[in-house]
Design a protein around this motif. Structure first.
Motif, PDB file in Angstrom:
ATOM      1  N   UNK A 112      93.833 -18.756  26.788  1.00  0.00           N
ATOM      2  CA  UNK A 112      92.427 -19.310  27.085  1.00  0.00           C
ATOM      3  C   UNK A 112      91.564 -18.274  27.928  1.00  0.00           C
ATOM      4  N   UNK A 113      92.297 -17.617  28.850  1.00  0.00           N
ATOM      5  CA  UNK A 113      91.786 -16.582  29.806  1.00  0.00           C
ATOM      6  C   UNK A 113      91.522 -15.533  28.972  1.00  0.00           C
ATOM      7  N   UNK A 114      92.214 -15.324  28.083  1.00  0.00           N
ATOM      8  CA  UNK A 114      92.121 -13.900  27.014  1.00  0.00           C
ATOM      9  C   UNK A 114      90.679 -14.039  26.149  1.00  0.00           C
ATOM     10  N   UNK A 115      90.771 -15.458  25.659  1.00  0.00           N
ATOM     11  CA  UNK A 115      89.664 -15.562  24.564  1.00  0.00           C
ATOM     12  C   UNK A 115      88.133 -15.585  25.313  1.00  0.00           C
ATOM     13  N   UNK A 116      88.129 -16.196  26.758  1.00  0.00           N
ATOM     14  CA  UNK A 116      86.920 -16.079  27.690  1.00  0.00           C
ATOM     15  C   UNK A 116      86.500 -14.723  27.773  1.00  0.00           C
ATOM     16  N   UNK A 117      87.727 -13.752  28.229  1.00  0.00           N
ATOM     17  CA  UNK A 117      87.353 -12.552  28.559  1.00  0.00           C
ATOM     18  C   UNK A 117      86.877 -11.406  27.279  1.00  0.00           C
ATOM     19  N   UNK A 118      87.100 -12.001  25.897  1.00  0.00           N
ATOM     20  CA  UNK A 118      86.832 -11.386  24.774  1.00  0.00           C
ATOM     21  C   UNK A 118      85.356 -11.712  24.723  1.00  0.00           C
ATOM     22  N   UNK A 119      84.829 -13.209  24.811  1.00  0.00           N
ATOM     23  CA  UNK A 119      83.455 -13.672  24.887  1.00  0.00           C
ATOM     24  C   UNK A 119      82.724 -12.767  25.753  1.00  0.00           C
ATOM     25  N   UNK A 120      83.140 -12.837  26.855  1.00  0.00           N
ATOM     26  CA  UNK A 120      82.303 -12.220  27.832  1.00  0.00           C
ATOM     27  C   UNK A 120      81.848 -10.731  27.576  1.00  0.00           C
ATOM     28  N   UNK A 121      83.095 -10.004  27.030  1.00  0.00           N
ATOM     29  CA  UNK A 121      82.791  -8.758  26.814  1.00  0.00           C
ATOM     30  C   UNK A 121      81.724  -8.419  25.835  1.00  0.00           C
ATOM     31  N   UNK A 122      81.790  -9.443  24.700  1.00  0.00           N
ATOM     32  CA  UNK A 122      80.945  -9.348  23.463  1.00  0.00           C
ATOM     33  C   UNK A 122      79.504  -9.621  23.847  1.00  0.00           C
ATOM     34  N   UNK A 123      79.382 -10.630  24.922  1.00  0.00           N
ATOM     35  CA  UNK A 123      78.098 -10.798  25.431  1.00  0.00           C
ATOM     36  C   UNK A 123      77.542  -9.522  26.272  1.00  0.00           C
ATOM     37  N   UNK A 124      78.212  -8.945  26.968  1.00  0.00           N
ATOM     38  CA  UNK A 124      77.841  -7.960  27.725  1.00  0.00           C
ATOM     39  C   UNK A 124      77.408  -6.946  26.643  1.00  0.00           C
ATOM     40  N   UNK A 125      78.307  -6.591  25.623  1.00  0.00           N
ATOM     41  CA  UNK A 125      77.771  -5.407  24.851  1.00  0.00           C
ATOM     42  C   UNK A 125      76.272  -6.055  24.139  1.00  0.00           C
ATOM     43  N   UNK A 126      76.246  -6.919  23.507  1.00  0.00           N
ATOM     44  CA  UNK A 126      74.883  -7.754  22.922  1.00  0.00           C
ATOM     45  C   UNK A 126      73.930  -7.706  23.874  1.00  0.00           C
ATOM     46  N   UNK A 127      73.904  -8.012  25.031  1.00  0.00           N
ATOM     47  CA  UNK A 127      72.966  -7.925  25.983  1.00  0.00           C
ATOM     48  C   UNK A 127      72.449  -6.600  26.412  1.00  0.00           C
ATOM     49  N   UNK A 128      73.508  -5.487  26.252  1.00  0.00           N
ATOM     50  CA  UNK A 128      73.278  -4.285  26.691  1.00  0.00           C
ATOM     51  C   UNK A 128      72.583  -3.554  25.380  1.00  0.00           C
ATOM     52  N   UNK A 129      72.830  -3.867  24.103  1.00  0.00           N
ATOM     53  CA  UNK A 129      72.424  -3.170  23.012  1.00  0.00           C
ATOM     54  C   UNK A 129      70.801  -3.817  22.729  1.00  0.00           C
ATOM     55  N   UNK A 130      70.556  -5.205  23.107  1.00  0.00           N
ATOM     56  CA  UNK A 130      69.342  -5.674  23.002  1.00  0.00           C
ATOM     57  C   UNK A 130      68.313  -4.762  23.920  1.00  0.00           C
ATOM     58  N   UNK A 131      68.767  -4.545  25.241  1.00  0.00           N
ATOM     59  CA  UNK A 131      68.163  -3.809  26.204  1.00  0.00           C
ATOM     60  C   UNK A 131      67.718  -2.507  25.546  1.00  0.00           C
ATOM     61  N   UNK A 132      68.772  -1.763  25.128  1.00  0.00           N
ATOM     62  CA  UNK A 132      68.554  -0.465  24.387  1.00  0.00           C
ATOM     63  C   UNK A 132      67.598  -0.551  23.374  1.00  0.00           C
ATOM     64  N   UNK A 133      67.754  -1.521  22.501  1.00  0.00           N
ATOM     65  CA  UNK A 133      66.791  -1.585  21.379  1.00  0.00           C
ATOM     66  C   UNK A 133      65.282  -1.742  21.917  1.00  0.00           C
ATOM     67  N   UNK A 134      65.082  -2.616  22.949  1.00  0.00           N
ATOM     68  CA  UNK A 134      63.961  -2.564  23.624  1.00  0.00           C
ATOM     69  C   UNK A 134      63.408  -1.367  24.000  1.00  0.00           C
ATOM     70  N   UNK A 135      63.988  -0.373  24.413  1.00  0.00           N
ATOM     71  CA  UNK A 135      63.786   1.009  24.982  1.00  0.00           C
ATOM     72  C   UNK A 135      63.942   1.908  23.780  1.00  0.00           C
ATOM     73  N   UNK A 136      63.923   1.553  22.516  1.00  0.00           N
ATOM     74  CA  UNK A 136      63.938   2.492  21.359  1.00  0.00           C
ATOM     75  C   UNK A 136      64.965   3.314  21.139  1.00  0.00           C
TER      76      UNK A 136
END
Length: 702
Positions: free
Chosen positions: A114-138
């Motif tokens: 369970x702790x591993x799955x949470x860790x993967x989800x957290x990492x995916x969310x971090x990558x997604x948020x960072x990608x969206x921020x980069x997209x807003x910066x073109x």
């Protein structure tokens, strides 16, 4: 020494590692020996290398001892028929401890997962948020790399494909964006949002290709977008634009027609189809499409511009047709006015002009069709001057068509056409005259006389009508004279002389009738009138010698009666008044026939024929009318002469079907057979009835 110890240890080890073999041998020993102590099979074990405590069991030895005890317990359970089922408390407790240990290990492993799955989800969310921020910066390439990392962690995350498709779309990498949206549609086929976005990507791709003039590729992209979202009119319009750019106008028109079936209130579609029709030179359809667009949106700028262009072009064509008509180039004028009608088919004036041109060239069916169309386009408004003008032209066309049929001896068809013309215009004397001529040529003298009388009511001063009526009365008089109806014949000749008093043959015919009726005074007056009108007529001179026996022609001409006749001839006028006939139609509102002879006839129609519109034609002129009578009489005389002089022979050369009749004796025979001739019969004498006999009948005047 050490090697021997190791060998013994391995041997003993091998024995303990095969417990099933040992237990099976123990079972066999127990079966032959009643009871054996199980502890004899498990002596105290000392592992080699334990030199510090020889003979004292180590923890490992205890473990092996416990396992051997459990194996012994199992062996006893297998031999339940021989041994008891009692198990030591220590064995049960050890089993419970081992069970608790297993449960504890599973719980610890689950908490780690369970702790591993949470860790993967957290990492995916971090990558997604960072990608969206980069997209807003073109910074789309960096965003795509982060999204790729997130996809490696969670490959089934739909939003990652959507975000990456948007990043590719920002980079105008349409194929990659399409692939990502397709993946999202496959993963969640119930989300219409993904399909709509995919259709937009196809549309965006097609627009970029269209701007680069890559029309086939753009058409394919627009077609895919249309297939996914057929309700979006913009996708359809871009497909139509591509087809138009590729010169595939037929497919373009079919697409527009299909779209108009679903959407009737789109003015742009009508304008687009109007342009296509104009490209195909179907200006009539183009006009109606522009008209429909203006009915939907009367302020549509493009529709108003196109309508102005069409109207101006049609007026120019109509003016050219008028010029060609004045020059006598009727065929060329027809082509121009036809183009004007195709460009602007709503104008009744164009149909009137084309109908007149068709009438000029003798195409009466086409002329009638044009006039009927003009009447329809004026909405049959009788207050409209165009309606009155069209109605007049239509009647004249019916008349001209009837004259054409008359000239080709199609009298019944001519009468039908004139009936139509008279139904629409009851105050035109020429129509009645023409129909009377048709009846006269067809042998219906009574109907012909009725039409002439109707025309005479409309114009009592027309000498042509009087002449026709006089000829009809003369024909009736001749027929009555042949039937020995002398009183009726005299009245007919009198009416003929009243309608046409300067025709000598009418007086000659009446003179003959009066001679038969023994009216000598009246016969002399008639012969004097005929003498003054035609002094060189041989028939008049021969009849004068009978009426004035013993007198020369000079004596007769200088007699007081001749002088009075001369004065009367000099002042001869038409004395016959028109006979009032009943209305020939049940529609009392459409006729203006007067009921008394004292009233003035209605004025003729104010319409006057111009250069563009020919006037009313006549079936026969007066000369043709009399020529027709003379030709018919001459033909009858020839037929009578042929019947008299060329009679067929009565001799029969062929075989007879019946027997010849017996010969009739012409006298009585005696007993000896001698023939006594019969006496000749006396001729019968005809009693005189007091009538004068004439050697010749009524002659036929030239």
């Amino acid at each position: 020494m050490t090697d021997n110890k190791d060998a013994d240890w391995l041997k003993e080890r091998s024995e303990y590692t095969t417990p099933h073999t040992r237990i099976s041998s123990a079972k066999t020993t127990v079966s032959h020996k009643n009871s054996v102590n199980m502890q004899q099979f498990y002596p105290t074990i000392c592992f080699p290398g334990d030199e510090d405590s020889p003979g004292i069991p180590s923890p490992r030895d205890e473990e092996w001892a416990a396992r051997n005890a459990s194996r012994a317990a199992k062996a006893e359970m297998d031999n339940a028929e021989v041994f008891s089922t009692q198990v030591d408390e220590e064995v049960i407790e050890g089993a419970k401890q081992r069970h608790r240990l297993i449960l504890t290990e599973e719980a610890s492993n689950h908490s780690d997962a369970i702790s591993m799955e949470e860790m993967v989800c957290t990492k995916v969310q971090q990558h997604t948020e960072a990608a969206l921020q980069l997209m807003s910066q073109d910074k789309h390439p960096a965003a795509i790399r982060l999204l790729n990392k997130a996809m490696h962690l969670q490959p089934d995350h739909i939003d990652l494909y959507v975000h990456r498709a948007e990043a590719f779309l920002r980079l105008t990498d349409f194929q990659s964006a399409i692939l990502n949206y397709k993946r999202a549609c496959v993963m969640d086929p119930n989300r219409t949002q993904y399909y709509n976005r995919l259709a937009f990507v196809y549309y965006f791709q097609g627009q970029c290709l269209y701007d680069q003039k890559l029309y086939p590729e753009a058409l394919e992209a627009f077609s895919r977008a249309t297939e996914m979202r057929p309700e979006v009119i913009g996708y359809q319009l871009r497909s139509i634009a591509c087809l138009a750019a590729l010169q595939r106008h037929g497919e373009c028109l079919s697409l527009i027609n299909k779209q108009l079936e679903m959407e009737h209130q789109n003015a742009d579609l009508y304008i687009m189809r109007a342009r296509l029709h104009r490209l195909f030179k179907n200006t009539t359809l183009s006009y109606y499409d522009v008209k429909d667009a203006l009915e939907i949106d009367e302020y549509h700028p493009e529709a108003k511009r196109l309508m102005t262009v069409l109207i101006k072009h049609s007026v120019d064509l109509k003016n050219e047709a008028m010029k060609l008509n004045l020059l006598g180039r009727y065929r060329d004028a027809l082509q121009k006015i036809s183009l004007a009608i195709e460009t602007n088919p709503s104008q009744p004036e164009f149909h009137i002009l084309r109908g007149a041109l068709h009438r000029r060239v003798g195409d009466f069916n086409s002329a009638i069709d044009d006039y009927l169309l003009a009447l329809d386009k004026t909405d049959h408004d009788e207050t409209n001057p165009l309606y009155m003008d069209t109605q007049r032209q239509l009647l004249l066309t019916y008349n001209d068509f009837a004259v054409e049929c008359f000239s080709k001896n199609f009298f019944e068809e001519a009468i039908i056409l004139l009936n139509k013309a008279i139904k629409g215009e009851r105050n035109e004397k020429g129509l009645y005259i023409n129909r009377g001529d048709c009846f006269f040529k067809d042998g219906n003298l009574q109907f012909a006389l009725a039409d002439y009388q109707q025309a005479l009511e409309l114009d009592p001063t027309d000498a042509m009508i009087h002449s026709r009526i006089a000829a009809i009365h003369n024909e009736h008089g001749l027929l009555n004279y042949q039937d020995k109806n002398y009183i009726e014949a005299e009245s007919r000749f009198t009416l003929a002389a009243q309608h046409n008093p300067r025709m000598p043959k009418f007086y000659i015919s009446r003179c003959k009738v009066r001679q038969v009726m023994e009216n000598t005074a009246g016969a002399r007056d008639d012969i004097l009138f005929a003498l003054h009108l035609d002094p060189l007529n041989k028939e008049v001179i021969s009849m004068m010698s009978r009426l004035f026996p013993g007198k020369t022609a000079n004596d007769v001409l200088h007699s007081p009666a001749a002088l009075e006749a001369k004065k009367a001839v000099e002042h001869l006028v038409v004395r016959a008044s028109p006979v009032r006939l009943d209305n020939m139609s049940s529609d009392n509102k459409s006729t203006n026939v007067q009921k008394t002879s004292e009233e003035t006839p209605p004025p003729p129609s104010p319409w006057k024929a111009g250069k563009c519109f020919p006037g009313l034609k006549a079936c026969m002129v007066e000369q043709d009318f009399h020529i027709k009578i003379a030709v018919e009489k001459k033909m009858i005389n020839h037929q009578v002469q042929d019947a008299l002089h060329h009679r067929p022979s009565l001799n029969i050369d062929s075989g007879r079907v019946q027997q010849m009749p017996k010969e009739i004796p012409r006298g009585k025979r005696t007993k000896k057979g001698n023939l006594i001739p019969m006496p000749p019969s006396k001729p019968k004498t005809k009693k005189s009835e007091g009538w004068k006999q004439f050697s010749t009948g009524i002659g036929v005047g030239n």
